[in-house]
Design an enzyme around this catalytic site. Structure first.
Site, mmCIF file in Angstrom:
data_model
loop_
_atom_site.group_PDB
_atom_site.id
_atom_site.type_symbol
_atom_site.label_atom_id
_atom_site.label_comp_id
_atom_site.label_asym_id
_atom_site.label_seq_id
_atom_site.Cartn_x
_atom_site.Cartn_y
_atom_site.Cartn_z
ATOM 1 N N ARG A 111 0.818 -1.207 0.000
ATOM 2 C CA ARG A 111 0.000 0.000 0.000
ATOM 3 C C ARG A 111 0.854 1.261 0.000
ATOM 4 N NH1 ARG A 111 -4.494 0.021 -1.940
ATOM 5 N NH2 ARG A 111 -5.500 1.478 -0.535
ATOM 6 N N ALA A 164 -9.512 8.688 -0.450
ATOM 7 C CA ALA A 164 -9.342 8.369 -1.876
ATOM 8 C C ALA A 164 -7.977 8.832 -2.381
ATOM 9 C CB ALA A 164 -10.450 9.021 -2.701
ATOM 10 N N MET A 214 -7.494 8.259 -5.867
ATOM 11 C CA MET A 214 -7.806 8.449 -7.283
ATOM 12 C C MET A 214 -9.080 9.292 -7.389
ATOM 13 S SD MET A 214 -5.455 6.564 -8.736
ATOM 14 C CE MET A 214 -5.908 6.058 -10.388
ATOM 15 N N CYS A 264 -3.778 -0.680 -16.107
ATOM 16 C CA CYS A 264 -4.407 -1.175 -14.879
ATOM 17 C C CYS A 264 -3.985 -2.606 -14.592
ATOM 18 C CB CYS A 264 -5.930 -1.148 -15.015
ATOM 19 S SG CYS A 264 -6.606 0.501 -15.012
ATOM 20 N N ALA A 265 -4.180 -3.002 -13.355
ATOM 21 C CA ALA A 265 -4.027 -4.406 -12.987
ATOM 22 C C ALA A 265 -5.103 -5.205 -13.747
ATOM 23 C CB ALA A 265 -4.188 -4.548 -11.482
ATOM 24 N N CYS A 276 -9.326 5.776 -16.840
ATOM 25 C CA CYS A 276 -10.075 6.326 -17.977
ATOM 26 C C CYS A 276 -10.129 5.324 -19.136
ATOM 27 C CB CYS A 276 -9.406 7.614 -18.466
ATOM 28 S SG CYS A 276 -9.808 9.055 -17.469
ATOM 29 N N CYS A 310 -35.416 -3.731 11.288
ATOM 30 C CA CYS A 310 -36.835 -3.750 10.909
ATOM 31 C C CYS A 310 -37.643 -2.806 11.800
ATOM 32 C CB CYS A 310 -37.403 -5.157 11.049
ATOM 33 S SG CYS A 310 -36.888 -6.286 9.756
ATOM 34 N N HIS A 322 -14.823 5.524 -8.494
ATOM 35 C CA HIS A 322 -14.557 4.096 -8.302
ATOM 36 C C HIS A 322 -14.972 3.696 -6.896
ATOM 37 C CE1 HIS A 322 -11.221 6.040 -6.299
ATOM 38 N NE2 HIS A 322 -11.069 4.937 -5.593
HETATM 39 P P1 AMP Z 1 -8.680 5.014 -3.372
HETATM 40 O O1 AMP Z 1 -7.306 5.043 -2.784
HETATM 41 O O2 AMP Z 1 -9.763 4.863 -2.382
HETATM 42 O O3 AMP Z 1 -8.903 6.202 -4.281
HETATM 43 O O4 AMP Z 1 -8.777 3.725 -4.300
HETATM 44 C C1 AMP Z 1 -8.092 3.613 -5.528
HETATM 45 C C2 AMP Z 1 -7.424 2.284 -5.549
HETATM 46 O O5 AMP Z 1 -6.944 2.054 -6.870
HETATM 47 C C3 AMP Z 1 -6.236 2.190 -4.623
HETATM 48 O O6 AMP Z 1 -6.471 1.147 -3.702
HETATM 49 C C4 AMP Z 1 -5.054 1.902 -5.541
HETATM 50 O O7 AMP Z 1 -4.184 0.941 -4.977
HETATM 51 C C5 AMP Z 1 -5.715 1.360 -6.790
HETATM 52 N N1 AMP Z 1 -4.996 1.636 -8.019
HETATM 53 C C6 AMP Z 1 -4.273 2.742 -8.334
HETATM 54 N N2 AMP Z 1 -3.800 2.653 -9.597
HETATM 55 C C7 AMP Z 1 -4.245 1.467 -10.081
HETATM 56 C C8 AMP Z 1 -4.112 0.795 -11.351
HETATM 57 N N3 AMP Z 1 -3.409 1.342 -12.340
HETATM 58 N N4 AMP Z 1 -4.712 -0.422 -11.513
HETATM 59 C C9 AMP Z 1 -5.422 -0.963 -10.503
HETATM 60 N N5 AMP Z 1 -5.588 -0.380 -9.293
HETATM 61 C C10 AMP Z 1 -5.000 0.813 -9.095
HETATM 62 ZN ZN ZN Z 2 -34.676 -6.837 9.823
HETATM 63 ZN ZN ZN Z 3 -9.940 8.853 -15.269
#
Ligand code: AMP
Ligand code: ZN
Ligand code: ZN
Length: 346
Positions: free
Chosen positions: A31, A174, A176, A65-66, A58, A213, A180
């Site tokens: 991380r 976040a 990114m 991306c992974a 994008c 409930c 997402h």
């Molecule tokens: P956040 O940090 O909540 O904005 O979540 C974005 C997530 O995207 C993070 O956990 C990153 O590790 C992950 N991430 C960043 N770049 C990439 C990428 N190129 N491919 C896949 N996951 C990514």
């Molecule tokens: Zn319930």
């Molecule tokens: Zn984008």
């Protein structure tokens, strides 16, 4: 699996449970390498921009991306067209290749391997679009993508709990800006989930009723649809916190069918629009509080999933860390009234 800790540094992820609070911590060296596009760019605000030069989420940048797990296709389904992509996280907190833990002791300090799944749901191909800008049925499709991935993870016997969550804005965690959410499959049921179910069990044993409930007060209701109610919880921890609760008693989020997904998508969109308008696009998180994957039938009567939305308006101070009690400056009834009255037409 071992209950003693090692002093030698490890490069693999590890999950440890603390001896005093019983809390779980994921230690994840991967991380630390995670980049943040908030550092170099201001948050998304330009609706004319169709993509960002540096954003791997994008459309057209899929190879940065992974690996993809699955996609929901859009348009005519032609090559390269997609509406939603569920991909592996490039910097996963947990590792799918690690050896799953065989068993986890119920009490005391313990550590298990950092086995687990950490996926990213790219909610739209287009950078400036926020989740609540999507048409209602497409918000529903994002929810159905969560469901599909939960079902896949549930077939993996070693995944015990799936946490779906969204971070929006840097101070909500976040890194990114492209819209997402994320899904983490854990090899254990987190203590906070067990504590939630133990509490609702105790209420059920004494009253014969499910805590969720029983929520009926009109004072805290913001809006409702055929299948869901949006409320400010009676003892909201955070100002303007919202829960979206199925009106029918349902334990598992992944029972959501297409009709209910669109219904929920509409209410989620509405709540995010209201928060954005009333609180000036605040950073926020949402989390789905679901049932553990291997839930025994006896737990069903007091297990009721819900979605919690938390705008991040303040910081957590010493009182909150020390006591576990929170100070909320806004009474839930007042927050619900304000949110009921937000006018989205102007
Ligand atoms: P956040 O940090 O909540 O904005 O979540 C974005 C997530 O995207 C993070 O956990 C990153 O590790 C992950 N991430 C960043 N770049 C990439 C990428 N190129 N491919 C896949 N996951 C990514
Ligand atoms: Zn319930
Ligand atoms: Zn984008």
């Amino acid at each position: 699996m071992s209950s003693s800790s090692s002093s030698s540094p490890s490069r693999s992820s590890e999950i440890r449970r603390d001896a005093v609070f019983g809390r779980c911590v994921v230690f994840s060296p991967a991380r630390a390498r995670r980049p943040s596009d908030f550092r170099s760019h201001s948050p998304v605000s330009n609706p004319n921009a169709s993509s960002k030069p540096s954003c791997p989420f994008c459309i057209g940048r899929e190879d940065e991306c992974a690996p993809e797990i699955f996609r929901i296709v859009g348009g005519d389904g032609g090559a390269g067209e997609w509406k939603i992509r569920v991909i592996e996280n490039l910097y996963p907190a947990l590792q799918r290749e690690a050896e799953p833990p065989k068993d986890v002791p119920e009490l005391g300090p313990c550590k298990v391997s950092g086995f687990g799944f950490h996926d990213v749901v790219i909610e739209t191909p287009y950078h400036p679009i926020r989740l609540w800008d999507l048409p209602v049925d497409e918000v529903g499709e994002v929810l159905l993508a969560y469901k599909e991935r939960i079902l896949q993870l549930s077939r993996h016997g070693s995944v015990k709990y799936v946490q779906v969550f969204k971070n929006h804005g840097a101070s909500a965690g976040a890194s990114m800006t492209h819209s997402h959410s994320q899904i983490i499959g854990l090899p254990l049921v987190p203590p906070s989930v067990s504590a939630r179910l133990n509490y609702t069990k105790e209420v059920f044993d004494r009253t014969g009723k499910c805590s969720l409930c029983e929520i009926q007060s009109k004072d805290i209701l913001i809006d409702e649809t055929d299948h869901f109610s949006a409320i400010v919880p009676f003892a909201a921890t955070y100002a303007f916190e919202i829960w979206i609760v199925p009106r029918e008693h349902i334990a598992d989020f992944h029972e959501l069918d297409h009709k209910k997904a669109v219904d929920l998508g509409g209410l989620l969109k509405l709540m995010l629009q209201k928060l954005s308008k009333q609180l000036n696009d605040p950073p926020f998180n949402f989390m789905i509080h679901a049932a553990p994957l291997e839930l025994s039938a006896t737990c069903l009567p007091y297990t009721h999933w819900f979605l919690q939305i938390v705008p991040q308006l303040g910081v957590i101070g010493g009182f909150e860390i020390g006591s576990g009690c929170f100070i909320n400056p806004v009474f839930p009834e007042d927050a619900a009234k304000v949110l009921r009255e937000v006018d989205l037409s102007t």
